[in-house]
Write a protein that holds these residues in place. Structure first.
Motif, mmCIF file in Angstrom:
data_model
loop_
_atom_site.group_PDB
_atom_site.id
_atom_site.type_symbol
_atom_site.label_atom_id
_atom_site.label_comp_id
_atom_site.label_asym_id
_atom_site.label_seq_id
_atom_site.Cartn_x
_atom_site.Cartn_y
_atom_site.Cartn_z
ATOM 1 N N HIS A 57 0.827 -1.216 0.000
ATOM 2 C CA HIS A 57 0.000 0.000 0.000
ATOM 3 C C HIS A 57 0.857 1.260 0.000
ATOM 4 O O HIS A 57 2.084 1.215 0.080
ATOM 5 C CB HIS A 57 -0.924 0.003 1.222
ATOM 6 C CG HIS A 57 -0.184 0.005 2.531
ATOM 7 N ND1 HIS A 57 0.441 1.125 3.033
ATOM 8 C CD2 HIS A 57 0.057 -0.979 3.441
ATOM 9 C CE1 HIS A 57 1.007 0.849 4.188
ATOM 10 N NE2 HIS A 57 0.810 -0.427 4.456
ATOM 11 N N HIS A 63 -3.590 -2.033 4.223
ATOM 12 C CA HIS A 63 -3.951 -3.093 3.288
ATOM 13 C C HIS A 63 -5.388 -3.020 2.794
ATOM 14 O O HIS A 63 -5.734 -3.635 1.782
ATOM 15 C CB HIS A 63 -3.719 -4.469 3.930
ATOM 16 C CG HIS A 63 -4.786 -4.849 4.920
ATOM 17 N ND1 HIS A 63 -4.800 -4.396 6.217
ATOM 18 C CD2 HIS A 63 -5.895 -5.623 4.782
ATOM 19 C CE1 HIS A 63 -5.863 -4.881 6.841
ATOM 20 N NE2 HIS A 63 -6.535 -5.623 5.998
ATOM 21 N N TRP A 65 -6.793 -0.748 1.288
ATOM 22 C CA TRP A 65 -6.889 -0.136 -0.050
ATOM 23 C C TRP A 65 -7.164 -1.189 -1.123
ATOM 24 O O TRP A 65 -7.693 -0.870 -2.190
ATOM 25 C CB TRP A 65 -5.607 0.607 -0.375
ATOM 26 C CG TRP A 65 -5.744 2.093 -0.338
ATOM 27 C CD1 TRP A 65 -5.761 2.930 -1.411
ATOM 28 C CD2 TRP A 65 -5.856 2.938 0.816
ATOM 29 N NE1 TRP A 65 -5.883 4.246 -0.982
ATOM 30 C CE2 TRP A 65 -5.942 4.266 0.375
ATOM 31 C CE3 TRP A 65 -5.906 2.682 2.186
ATOM 32 C CZ2 TRP A 65 -6.063 5.341 1.247
ATOM 33 C CZ3 TRP A 65 -6.023 3.745 3.059
ATOM 34 C CH2 TRP A 65 -6.106 5.055 2.587
#
Length: 310
Positions: A57, A63, A65
């Motif tokens: 990320h 994470h 995202w």
């Protein structure tokens, strides 16, 4: 310009992010932990594919995202994701740099039993991934950069916002904190229901205060050494894809023009014309097509999971 992934805002709370109460989604759980130089790094593994992909990320992100891409990725890959130190549910450090973050990537691969993976990085994560792939080609069979800033050697480092030691932004409730969340650079077309899981994962109980605050290290996280990124590109030993969002406020036309000259000759350069910087969140159809093409192009360069080098 400050290409921050996320953070607090002085704007009024976003009404669509204020309710209902938070409920953790399955994708938000990182069940595993490995310690790197004494700091806990959270990671997760999912999917049934025969080859591994490691997702990195961006700045002040985590994470989550990737949460909208997981179903498509998991059909083709064994997906490894993590929160870098200073981000998400991983621990904070007194000092951050690209070497310590690369050490975290390698430690997570080892803990997940991965001999080699496709390395995918968004924004700042792509800059970290570039150095990692160049310096550890035995561990990464391919590199995908998603709207990552590339600038000529000698460029001035981008400044990042910080708070004095011991200071943190504190809100009276989880909902109040999540409602202050904004994507940075701004991306007003992204629906609130898409942002909500990311915003809610971004906050936690404040330490030494009554309330809620951001998970990322508010003392500040330094930028990646740009010259080292450029040097890594010049001798990149693995296949490379560069994916640019056509409406990006990070990879502008000027940055994209430079990237075309800086990338190795055999690289694949792709523009998603109607996408914004955080297209991994809101351009699901484009990303699904991209991931299918990516798998067809790069899977052969990644050793199957569990197979060691000959």
């Amino acid at each position: 310009m400050n290409p921050v992934e996320a953070g607090a805002t002085s704007q009024p709370a976003h009404p669509e992010l204020s309710a209902p109460p938070w409920q953790p989604a399955p994708a938000s759980a990182l069940p595993h932990e490995v310690r790197v130089d004494g700091v806990p790094i959270r990671y997760g593994v999912s999917g049934s594919g025969g080859r591994d992909v490691l997702l990195v990320h961006g700045y002040r992100a985590h994470h989550m995202w990737w949460y909208r891409l997981l179903p498509a990725l998991e059909e083709r890959w064994r997906v490894i994701r993590l929160d870098l130190s200073g981000h998400g549910d991983s621990g904070h450090r007194d000092r951050y740099d690209v070497d310590v973050w690369i050490a975290e990537l390698l430690a997570v691969l080892d803990a997940a039993g991965s001999a080699q993976a496709l390395l995918v990085g968004h924004s700042m994560g792509g800059r970290i991934a570039t150095v990692a792939a160049a310096e550890h080609p035995d561990r990464f069979g391919g590199l995908v950069l998603l709207d990552s800033m590339l600038r000529p050697r000698g460029s001035t480092s981008l400044r990042t916002g910080t708070l004095p030691p011991g200071r943190q932004l504190v809100y009276p409730s989880r909902a109040a904190a999540a409602a202050r969340f904004r994507l940075r650079p701004p991306q007003p077309r992204t629906p609130a229901e898409v942002i909500r899981p990311v915003a809610e994962y971004s906050v936690c109980r404040a330490a030494n205060a009554d309330g809620w605050t951001w998970k990322f290290d508010q003392r500040g996280i330094p930028p990646i050494d740009n010259d080292r990124v450029v040097d890594s590109l010049t001798h990149m030993p693995v296949p490379l894809w560069f994916v640019r969002a056509g409406r990006s406020l990070v990879v502008t036309d000027e940055v994209a023009a430079y990237a075309r000259t800086a990338l190795p000759a055999a690289s694949t350069f792709i523009t998603l014309p109607d996408a914004d910087h955080h297209f991994v969140l809101d351009a699901a159809d484009d990303c699904d097509r991209l991931l299918a093409d990516l798998h067809g192009d790069l899977a052969a360069s990644i050793r199957p999971h569990g197979r060691t080098a000959p």
